[in-house]
Design a protein around this motif. Structure first.
Motif, PDB file in Angstrom:
ATOM      1  N   TRP A 140       0.820  -1.212   0.000  1.00 59.76           N
ATOM      2  CA  TRP A 140       0.000   0.000   0.000  1.00 59.76           C
ATOM      3  C   TRP A 140       0.861   1.272   0.000  1.00 59.76           C
ATOM      4  CZ3 TRP A 140      -2.760  -2.743   4.500  1.00 59.76           C
ATOM      5  CH2 TRP A 140      -3.762  -3.603   4.013  1.00 59.76           C
ATOM      6  N   ALA A 141       2.022   1.194  -0.631  1.00 59.86           N
ATOM      7  CA  ALA A 141       2.885   2.375  -0.778  1.00 59.86           C
ATOM      8  C   ALA A 141       3.320   2.932   0.577  1.00 59.86           C
ATOM      9  CB  ALA A 141       2.197   3.457  -1.608  1.00 59.86           C
ATOM     10  N   ASP A 146       4.057   7.070   4.641  1.00 60.88           N
ATOM     11  CA  ASP A 146       4.910   7.350   5.795  1.00 60.88           C
ATOM     12  C   ASP A 146       5.621   8.701   5.667  1.00 60.88           C
ATOM     13  OD1 ASP A 146       5.307   6.150   8.226  1.00 60.88           O
ATOM     14  OD2 ASP A 146       6.869   4.782   7.568  1.00 60.88           O
ATOM     15  N   SER A 147       5.838   9.160   4.440  1.00 60.82           N
ATOM     16  CA  SER A 147       6.621  10.375   4.205  1.00 60.82           C
ATOM     17  C   SER A 147       5.774  11.634   4.036  1.00 60.82           C
ATOM     18  CB  SER A 147       7.491  10.192   2.945  1.00 60.82           C
ATOM     19  OG  SER A 147       8.343   9.085   3.066  1.00 60.82           O
ATOM     20  N   LEU A 148       4.459  11.509   4.061  1.00 61.31           N
ATOM     21  CA  LEU A 148       3.602  12.670   3.784  1.00 61.31           C
ATOM     22  C   LEU A 148       3.910  13.843   4.708  1.00 61.31           C
ATOM     23  CD1 LEU A 148       0.151  10.901   3.206  1.00 61.31           C
ATOM     24  CD2 LEU A 148       1.523  12.081   1.469  1.00 61.31           C
ATOM     25  N   ASP A 149       3.952  13.587   6.015  1.00 64.71           N
ATOM     26  CA  ASP A 149       4.161  14.707   6.932  1.00 64.71           C
ATOM     27  C   ASP A 149       5.588  15.249   6.841  1.00 64.71           C
ATOM     28  OD1 ASP A 149       5.345  12.538   8.163  1.00 64.71           O
ATOM     29  OD2 ASP A 149       4.172  12.662   9.998  1.00 64.71           O
ATOM     30  N   THR A 150       6.555  14.393   6.493  1.00 65.32           N
ATOM     31  CA  THR A 150       7.919  14.891   6.308  1.00 65.32           C
ATOM     32  C   THR A 150       7.976  15.868   5.143  1.00 65.32           C
ATOM     33  OG1 THR A 150       8.697  12.708   7.046  1.00 65.32           O
ATOM     34  CG2 THR A 150      10.341  14.215   6.148  1.00 65.32           C
ATOM     35  N   LEU A 151       7.283  15.555   4.067  1.00 64.70           N
ATOM     36  CA  LEU A 151       7.221  16.467   2.922  1.00 64.70           C
ATOM     37  C   LEU A 151       6.643  17.818   3.349  1.00 64.70           C
ATOM     38  CD1 LEU A 151       5.859  13.970   0.251  1.00 64.70           C
ATOM     39  CD2 LEU A 151       8.096  15.065   0.172  1.00 64.70           C
ATOM     40  N   TRP A 152       5.596  17.781   4.147  1.00 64.49           N
ATOM     41  CA  TRP A 152       4.985  19.036   4.589  1.00 64.49           C
ATOM     42  C   TRP A 152       5.944  19.821   5.493  1.00 64.49           C
ATOM     43  CZ3 TRP A 152       0.407  21.447   3.406  1.00 64.49           C
ATOM     44  CH2 TRP A 152       0.051  22.531   4.213  1.00 64.49           C
ATOM     45  N   ILE A 153       6.539  19.127   6.458  1.00 62.19           N
ATOM     46  CA  ILE A 153       7.433  19.791   7.408  1.00 62.19           C
ATOM     47  C   ILE A 153       8.629  20.405   6.703  1.00 62.19           C
ATOM     48  CG2 ILE A 153       9.046  19.344   9.316  1.00 62.19           C
ATOM     49  CD1 ILE A 153       6.960  17.249  10.303  1.00 62.19           C
ATOM     50  N   TYR A 189       0.696   3.701   8.272  1.00 63.37           N
ATOM     51  CA  TYR A 189      -0.349   4.194   7.368  1.00 63.37           C
ATOM     52  C   TYR A 189      -1.349   5.106   8.084  1.00 63.37           C
ATOM     53  CZ  TYR A 189       1.242   0.690   3.948  1.00 63.37           C
ATOM     54  OH  TYR A 189       1.980  -0.049   3.060  1.00 63.37           O
ATOM     55  N   LEU A 190      -2.020   4.572   9.106  1.00 60.78           N
ATOM     56  CA  LEU A 190      -2.999   5.402   9.801  1.00 60.78           C
ATOM     57  C   LEU A 190      -2.314   6.604  10.446  1.00 60.78           C
ATOM     58  CD1 LEU A 190      -5.899   5.862  10.617  1.00 60.78           C
ATOM     59  CD2 LEU A 190      -5.536   4.361  12.601  1.00 60.78           C
ATOM     60  N   GLY A 191      -1.184   6.377  11.070  1.00 61.40           N
ATOM     61  CA  GLY A 191      -0.433   7.486  11.643  1.00 61.40           C
ATOM     62  C   GLY A 191      -0.002   8.488  10.593  1.00 61.40           C
ATOM     63  N   GLY A 192       0.402   7.987   9.427  1.00 60.11           N
ATOM     64  CA  GLY A 192       0.821   8.878   8.354  1.00 60.11           C
ATOM     65  C   GLY A 192      -0.298   9.751   7.829  1.00 60.11           C
ATOM     66  N   GLU A 211     -11.307   5.526   6.159  1.00 58.97           N
ATOM     67  CA  GLU A 211     -11.409   4.283   5.377  1.00 58.97           C
ATOM     68  C   GLU A 211     -10.500   3.209   5.950  1.00 58.97           C
ATOM     69  OE1 GLU A 211     -10.003   2.701   0.982  1.00 58.97           O
ATOM     70  OE2 GLU A 211     -10.555   4.814   1.207  1.00 58.97           O
ATOM     71  N   LEU A 212      -9.268   3.584   6.249  1.00 60.81           N
ATOM     72  CA  LEU A 212      -8.323   2.624   6.818  1.00 60.81           C
ATOM     73  C   LEU A 212      -8.742   2.234   8.235  1.00 60.81           C
ATOM     74  CD1 LEU A 212      -5.710   1.019   6.705  1.00 60.81           C
ATOM     75  CD2 LEU A 212      -4.466   3.109   7.312  1.00 60.81           C
ATOM     76  N   GLY A 213      -9.233   3.207   8.997  1.00 63.21           N
ATOM     77  CA  GLY A 213      -9.696   2.902  10.344  1.00 63.21           C
ATOM     78  C   GLY A 213     -10.849   1.921  10.356  1.00 63.21           C
TER      79      GLY A 213
END
Length: 592
Positions: A140-141, A146-153, A189-192, A211-213
């Motif tokens: 599931w990539a 996992d990197s979404l918030d790092t990109l934002w930060i 995933y959920l945390g990301g 959806e994941l939850g």
């Protein structure tokens, strides 16, 4: 079972447990071929496209419904003590150095991210030597989410937008794996999704988290509502009976509360909070019933709701995040649920007494390490495996954070000694990088002691075993043992974040400037030894500069580089007074 009647058997069983850990957490079977966004993959078992868009987890019938949901705690959040140090203004030279280091970290991340996009887009991991793709966390990539918030930060907003657009297309109705690790899926995933939503307020991310939850809730659809940690979710979709496991790693059972709680907070839907509240209430009720009162064993029986049977207790591998989440849940809930403070204080009182130890070092360093306490006969007998782990380096940050949240200076000081122990270990190794698992000679007590080379060499020979034919001097030379180290049980460095995590937290809490230099030394050493032509690869041997492997777990981008970047950011960037990190370094907004 973890019962043993002799010291030899206890050691063999502990070794077996560690080998289990290494398999569970890191040595994964690579499943399936590479795939690109929106293209299905056939792994020989299940298809990544699952049952298609018509299948919705929320529409699946629940076999064991909850009669009454536990609501989120209500009321005005408590005014918790300030966590972060009040930093004075930096001078021009300090700012210049900080920004140059921050830029170097961001460049390292950008390089890895670009390689992932080019060579492994929508796969779980990039293979950093071959340029291949690996699907090891459901397909599931994982690296993407996992990197979404790092990109934002890191203010990579264009890349963030592209990543979000791709991430929300992931189909959680099917997987490249027959069995899902619920813990890893939750923290990565959920945390990301939740962290990226907290930072960006992009509603698409919250919809995906829901959806994941919805899917993950079905891992709790068992007779006693305890989660199935290794979950055959295709069987759940078909309506097969589900039961929690009789032997589960305690971290995997007890480290779901932050993510589930945050999802309930942002949706105002108590279903997820209820699910993990029941689990944590069971831990609370059984905390004083274990063989080492205050702590829980590495293995628990979730099927029979018995968390007291086994006899190995550690803050390290297989238990770690259970303890880490106790003070963090207190912060996340604004201090409104008292059981987390109680569990943290009781657990740390036991850990300070039974798990922490001082290694004997040539420079008489004022440091501590955390080992494994053994109670195989039904009660604690004082056995302590004098071991160090890279993974347990998180404990320094946990103690420091707990010390601030609960106004306990002793815990902050213990956090300092544990963090300095990891810094010392980095500096002592040939490449400046800490190994996965090692042993050292110990001081007689946790007080400072003099260096004794004879005792060190005797410990080397003892750990080499009775069949060893080499002298201590030969072992030191051939195994490249720095002074003080008796054995390096696992020589790998898998791009782990735990050491820099605690360095970052301790710096934000104490403002100690030397930690900036320690962090930079760690970063440069890791870059010099792990950098490949594409990204960064794990090391097979931290004593050998030519041992880079074709592995780059998603936490390198999600955790390690994020913590390095935040180390060299201004203190108000993801302030610890506003955010609390899950065990995958995803910051959630605190209830304040």
């Amino acid at each position: 079972m973890l019962l043993a009647t002799t010291r030899k058997m206890r050691y063999l069983l502990l070794t077996a447990a560690l080998l289990t850990l290494l398999y569970v957490y890191h040595d994964r079977i690579v499943q399936g071929a590479a795939y690109r966004w929106k293209l299905p993959i056939n792994t020989g078992s299940t298809s990544i496209t699952g049952e298609g868009e018509d299948f919705k987890w929320r529409d699946l019938a629940v076999k064991y419904p909850v009669e009454s949901l536990q609501p989120l705690p209500t009321g005005e959040p408590k005014k918790l003590p300030k966590v972060q140090f009040t930093f004075p203004p930096e001078n021009a030279n300090e700012k210049s150095n900080r920004l140059s280091h921050q830029t170097a970290v961001k460049d390292a991340f950008s390089r890895c991210w670009s390689s992932y996009m080019r060579h492994a887009w929508m796969a779980d991991e990039l293979a950093p030597l071959s340029g291949g793709m690996l699907n090891v966390f459901g397909g599931w990539a994982a690296t993407l989410v996992d990197s979404l918030d790092t990109l934002w930060i890191m203010d990579m907003k264009t890349e963030f937008e592209d990543a979000v657009t791709a991430a929300v297309s992931i189909d959680f109705s099917g997987s490249s794996s027959d069995e899902i690790n619920v813990f890893e899926t939750t923290i990565r995933y959920l945390g990301g999704f939740l962290s990226a939503y907290d930072l960006s307020r992009d509603g698409r991310l919250l919809s995906k988290a829901v959806e994941l939850g919805d899917m993950l809730l079905f891992a709790f659809d068992t007779p006693n509502r305890m989660p199935i940690t290794r979950w055959k979710f295709n069987e759940a979709k078909k309506g097969y009976p589900q039961f929690a496991h009789s032997s589960s790693l305690v971290a995997e059972v007890g480290s779901l509360a932050m993510e589930f709680t945050r999802l309930s907070q942002v949706t105002e839907d108590p279903r997820w909070y209820d699910a993990t509240y029941r689990v944590m209430k069971a831990f609370d009720e059984q905390q004083e019933l274990t063989r080492l009162k205050g702590m829980w064993p590495v293995v628990v029986n979730a099927r029979d709701l018995n968390f007291t049977e086994h006899g190995t207790f550690t803050l390290g591998a297989m238990s770690d995040s259970l303890y880490e989440y106790l003070p963090k849940m207190h912060a996340l809930l604004g201090g409104l649920e008292p059981m987390y403070e109680k569990m943290y204080k009781n657990a740390m009182a036991a850990a300070m007494k039974y798990n922490l130890w001082r290694p004997m070092t040539p420079d008489k360093a004022d440091i501590l390490l955390s080992g494994n306490a053994l109670a195989p006969e039904g009660k604690f007998e004082g056995g302590l495996e004098l071991q160090g782990q890279h993974l347990v380096c998180f404990a320094g940050g946990m103690f420091a954070l707990g010390g601030r949240l609960f106004d306990d200076l002793q815990h902050v000081e213990i956090g300092r000694k544990l963090t300095d122990g990891c810094i010392w270990t980095y500096q002592a190794m040939p490449l400046g990088i800490m190994p996965e698992v090692f042993h050292m000679a110990a001081c007689p007590t946790n007080a400072l002691c003099e260096w004794n080379e004879t005792i060190w060499k005797e410990d080397i020979m003892r750990r080499a075993g009775p069949k060893n034919m080499r002298s201590a001097e030969t072992i030191i030379e051939e195994d490249r043992l720095p002074p003080g180290f008796s054995r390096i049980t696992d020589t790998r460095y898998i791009l782990r974040p735990e050491a820099i995590e605690s360095v970052f937290i301790l710096y934000r809490i104490t403002g100690r400037k030397s930690l900036l230099d320690s962090a930079w030394a760690m970063f440069t050493a890791i870059q010099e030894s792990t950098k490949t032509h594409l990204a960064n690869g794990a090391l097979a041997d931290v004593t050998d500069k030519d041992s880079v492997t074709d592995s780059m777990e998603s936490f390198w981008l999600a955790e390690t580089l994020k913590y390095f970047y935040l180390m060299f950011s201004e203190p108000d960037v993801i302030s610890l007074d506003r955010y609390v990190f899950n065990t995958e370094a995803h910051p959630f907004e605190r209830l304040v």
